[in-house]
Design a protein around this motif. Structure first.
Motif, PDB file in Angstrom:
ATOM      1  N   PRO A 113       8.650  -5.534  -2.834  1.00  0.00           N
ATOM      2  CA  PRO A 113       8.681  -5.854  -1.411  1.00  0.00           C
ATOM      3  C   PRO A 113       8.439  -4.674  -0.491  1.00  0.00           C
ATOM      4  CG  PRO A 113      10.904  -5.672  -2.239  1.00  0.00           C
ATOM      5  CD  PRO A 113       9.986  -5.499  -3.411  1.00  0.00           C
ATOM      6  N   SER A 114       8.651  -3.419  -0.955  1.00  0.00           N
ATOM      7  CA  SER A 114       8.651  -2.285  -0.034  1.00  0.00           C
ATOM      8  C   SER A 114       7.353  -1.504   0.006  1.00  0.00           C
ATOM      9  CB  SER A 114       9.795  -1.325  -0.385  1.00  0.00           C
ATOM     10  OG  SER A 114       9.565  -0.777  -1.665  1.00  0.00           O
ATOM     11  N   LEU A 115       6.513  -1.626  -1.025  1.00  0.00           N
ATOM     12  CA  LEU A 115       5.275  -0.863  -1.058  1.00  0.00           C
ATOM     13  C   LEU A 115       4.079  -1.797  -1.047  1.00  0.00           C
ATOM     14  CD1 LEU A 115       6.016   1.937  -3.674  1.00  0.00           C
ATOM     15  CD2 LEU A 115       6.010   2.125  -1.195  1.00  0.00           C
ATOM     16  N   LYS A 116       3.055  -1.385  -0.322  1.00  0.00           N
ATOM     17  CA  LYS A 116       1.833  -2.164  -0.224  1.00  0.00           C
ATOM     18  C   LYS A 116       0.667  -1.240  -0.548  1.00  0.00           C
ATOM     19  CE  LYS A 116      -0.843  -4.991   3.034  1.00  0.00           C
ATOM     20  NZ  LYS A 116      -0.911  -6.171   2.168  1.00  0.00           N
ATOM     21  N   THR A 168      -8.477   1.554  -3.525  1.00  0.00           N
ATOM     22  CA  THR A 168      -8.227   2.938  -3.937  1.00  0.00           C
ATOM     23  C   THR A 168      -6.816   3.150  -4.458  1.00  0.00           C
ATOM     24  OG1 THR A 168      -7.580   3.419  -1.672  1.00  0.00           O
ATOM     25  CG2 THR A 168      -9.880   3.816  -2.273  1.00  0.00           C
ATOM     26  N   HIS A 169      -5.984   2.148  -4.362  1.00  0.00           N
ATOM     27  CA  HIS A 169      -4.618   2.213  -4.867  1.00  0.00           C
ATOM     28  C   HIS A 169      -3.801   3.302  -4.186  1.00  0.00           C
ATOM     29  CE1 HIS A 169      -1.917   0.361  -7.664  1.00  0.00           C
ATOM     30  NE2 HIS A 169      -1.486   1.530  -8.090  1.00  0.00           N
ATOM     31  N   VAL A 170      -3.968   3.457  -2.904  1.00  0.00           N
ATOM     32  CA  VAL A 170      -3.116   4.348  -2.118  1.00  0.00           C
ATOM     33  C   VAL A 170      -1.956   3.514  -1.591  1.00  0.00           C
ATOM     34  CG1 VAL A 170      -2.945   5.843  -0.106  1.00  0.00           C
ATOM     35  CG2 VAL A 170      -5.035   5.812  -1.455  1.00  0.00           C
ATOM     36  N   ARG A 171      -0.739   3.920  -1.889  1.00  0.00           N
ATOM     37  CA  ARG A 171       0.437   3.128  -1.513  1.00  0.00           C
ATOM     38  C   ARG A 171       1.134   3.725  -0.288  1.00  0.00           C
ATOM     39  NH1 ARG A 171       2.292  -0.705  -5.005  1.00  0.00           N
ATOM     40  NH2 ARG A 171       1.305  -0.789  -7.069  1.00  0.00           N
ATOM     41  N   VAL A 205      -6.114   7.938   6.173  1.00  0.00           N
ATOM     42  CA  VAL A 205      -6.550   9.337   6.295  1.00  0.00           C
ATOM     43  C   VAL A 205      -6.772   9.948   4.920  1.00  0.00           C
ATOM     44  CG1 VAL A 205      -5.783  11.660   6.941  1.00  0.00           C
ATOM     45  CG2 VAL A 205      -5.536   9.780   8.556  1.00  0.00           C
ATOM     46  N   SER A 206      -5.912   9.593   3.960  1.00  0.00           N
ATOM     47  CA  SER A 206      -6.035  10.169   2.623  1.00  0.00           C
ATOM     48  C   SER A 206      -7.315   9.728   1.921  1.00  0.00           C
ATOM     49  CB  SER A 206      -4.818   9.801   1.761  1.00  0.00           C
ATOM     50  OG  SER A 206      -4.856   8.430   1.397  1.00  0.00           O
ATOM     51  N   LEU A 207      -8.005   8.742   2.497  1.00  0.00           N
ATOM     52  CA  LEU A 207      -9.275   8.281   1.928  1.00  0.00           C
ATOM     53  C   LEU A 207     -10.478   9.027   2.507  1.00  0.00           C
ATOM     54  CD1 LEU A 207      -8.661   4.418   1.916  1.00  0.00           C
ATOM     55  CD2 LEU A 207      -8.176   6.091   0.142  1.00  0.00           C
ATOM     56  N   VAL A 208     -10.221  10.033   3.336  1.00  0.00           N
ATOM     57  CA  VAL A 208     -11.311  10.806   3.937  1.00  0.00           C
ATOM     58  C   VAL A 208     -12.307  11.315   2.884  1.00  0.00           C
ATOM     59  CG1 VAL A 208     -11.825  12.999   5.098  1.00  0.00           C
ATOM     60  CG2 VAL A 208     -10.157  11.428   6.084  1.00  0.00           C
ATOM     61  N   CYS A 260       6.645   9.718  -8.078  1.00  0.00           N
ATOM     62  CA  CYS A 260       5.345   9.307  -8.610  1.00  0.00           C
ATOM     63  C   CYS A 260       5.418   7.997  -9.386  1.00  0.00           C
ATOM     64  CB  CYS A 260       4.752  10.404  -9.487  1.00  0.00           C
ATOM     65  SG  CYS A 260       5.690  10.743 -11.005  1.00  0.00           S
ATOM     66  N   GLU A 261       6.596   7.676  -9.934  1.00  0.00           N
ATOM     67  CA  GLU A 261       6.731   6.412 -10.653  1.00  0.00           C
ATOM     68  C   GLU A 261       6.592   5.230  -9.714  1.00  0.00           C
ATOM     69  OE1 GLU A 261      10.100   6.095 -13.188  1.00  0.00           O
ATOM     70  OE2 GLU A 261       9.727   8.008 -14.194  1.00  0.00           O
ATOM     71  N   LEU A 262       7.116   5.391  -8.519  1.00  0.00           N
ATOM     72  CA  LEU A 262       6.954   4.342  -7.512  1.00  0.00           C
ATOM     73  C   LEU A 262       5.491   4.152  -7.154  1.00  0.00           C
ATOM     74  CD1 LEU A 262       9.852   5.251  -5.058  1.00  0.00           C
ATOM     75  CD2 LEU A 262       9.682   3.150  -6.390  1.00  0.00           C
ATOM     76  N   LEU A 263       4.750   5.243  -7.163  1.00  0.00           N
ATOM     77  CA  LEU A 263       3.346   5.225  -6.740  1.00  0.00           C
ATOM     78  C   LEU A 263       2.387   4.998  -7.903  1.00  0.00           C
ATOM     79  CD1 LEU A 263       3.661   8.365  -4.445  1.00  0.00           C
ATOM     80  CD2 LEU A 263       3.596   5.989  -3.692  1.00  0.00           C
ATOM     81  N   GLU A 264       2.945   4.884  -9.116  1.00  0.00           N
ATOM     82  CA  GLU A 264       2.137   4.709 -10.326  1.00  0.00           C
ATOM     83  C   GLU A 264       1.122   5.851 -10.467  1.00  0.00           C
ATOM     84  OE1 GLU A 264       0.408   0.818 -10.365  1.00  0.00           O
ATOM     85  OE2 GLU A 264       2.317  -0.188 -10.038  1.00  0.00           O
ATOM     86  N   ALA A 265       1.599   7.077 -10.208  1.00  0.00           N
ATOM     87  CA  ALA A 265       0.713   8.251 -10.225  1.00  0.00           C
ATOM     88  C   ALA A 265       1.196   9.331 -11.175  1.00  0.00           C
ATOM     89  CB  ALA A 265       0.601   8.828  -8.815  1.00  0.00           C
TER      90      ALA A 265
END
Length: 224
Positions: A13-16, A21-24, A38-41, A91-96
């Motif tokens: 519910p908290s991350l989208k 590009t899988h940026v959370r 911005v991180s997709l620049v 990073c676990e939350l971000l799958e990174a």
């Protein structure tokens, strides 16, 4: 640790994600959404900038610029695998967690881009230098975005910025003191002539040059 486990339990519910590009970013966080884009620049620069540049401009300087960014990313991967420093705990939350964090590739990419572009426009028109100056706020915003979104630590993004800045300056020197000597030969090669690859390094204001020549060609067509 308890806070981390609680956040991990709230992932659905908290991350989208920006799925392409899988940026959370945290759901409902407007600043996070802005910084996620911005991180997709680097993606926008690569696909929107250099691909369109090759399709419509095909200048040797731009091709060398793109090659330098590619070399910078290869250098980044080499350093990351050599240092093998983990990303932040979230990073676990971000799958990174399956990739290393030092130095930040996003930060390195944008600072290489800003450095090379700024050096390149020093001998161009004042309007070009104004455009180049816009790359620096984007570079710093990209740094901020990677820390704010939890993908990197402050040390990792600063390391990326330093590597990108230094390597950008070195690559500019290589291209414009060594490789530039071969530009005329490359321009006259069979493949360059077939692909319409050209060198405009000797033209101080390319925009004005093309504008004047386009108008002159139109007047010539009108009088023929």
């Amino acid at each position: 640790m308890a806070e981390f486990q609680e956040m991990a339990a709230e992932v659905p519910p908290s991350l989208k994600a920006i799925t392409l590009t899988h940026v959370r970013y945290r759901r409902g966080d407007t600043l996070g959404l802005f910084l996620a884009w911005v991180s997709l620049v680097p993606v926008f620069i690569s696909l929107g900038g250099f691909v369109s540049h090759f399709l419509f401009r095909r200048e040797l300087q731009g091709i060398c610029f793109a090659a330098g960014l590619l070399a910078s990313q290869l250098l980044n991967e080499l350093i990351k695998h050599s240092v093998a420093q983990s990303r932040p705990v979230y990073c676990e939350l971000l799958e990174a967690c399956d990739s290393h964090g030092w130095p930040s590739s996003h930060s390195q990419y944008t600072f290489f881009f800003a450095t090379y572009l700024s050096l390149l426009t020093l001998r161009r028109s004042p309007s070009s230098r104004v455009v180049a100056s816009l790359a620096w706020p984007l570079a710093f915003l990209t740094m901020l975005s990677r820390v704010y979104l939890g993908y990197h630590t402050v040390a990792q993004v600063f390391a990326g910025a330093v590597v990108g800045l230094v390597f950008g300056a070195i690559w500019y020197w290589i291209v414009n003191t060594m490789l530039v000597e071969y530009f005329p030969m490359i321009e006259e090669s069979a493949i360059a002539r077939w692909l319409y690859i050209k060198d405009t390094s000797h033209i101080p204001d390319v925009l004005k040059f093309e504008y004047d020549n386009a108008r002159a060609a139109r007047r010539k067509v009108a009088t023929d």
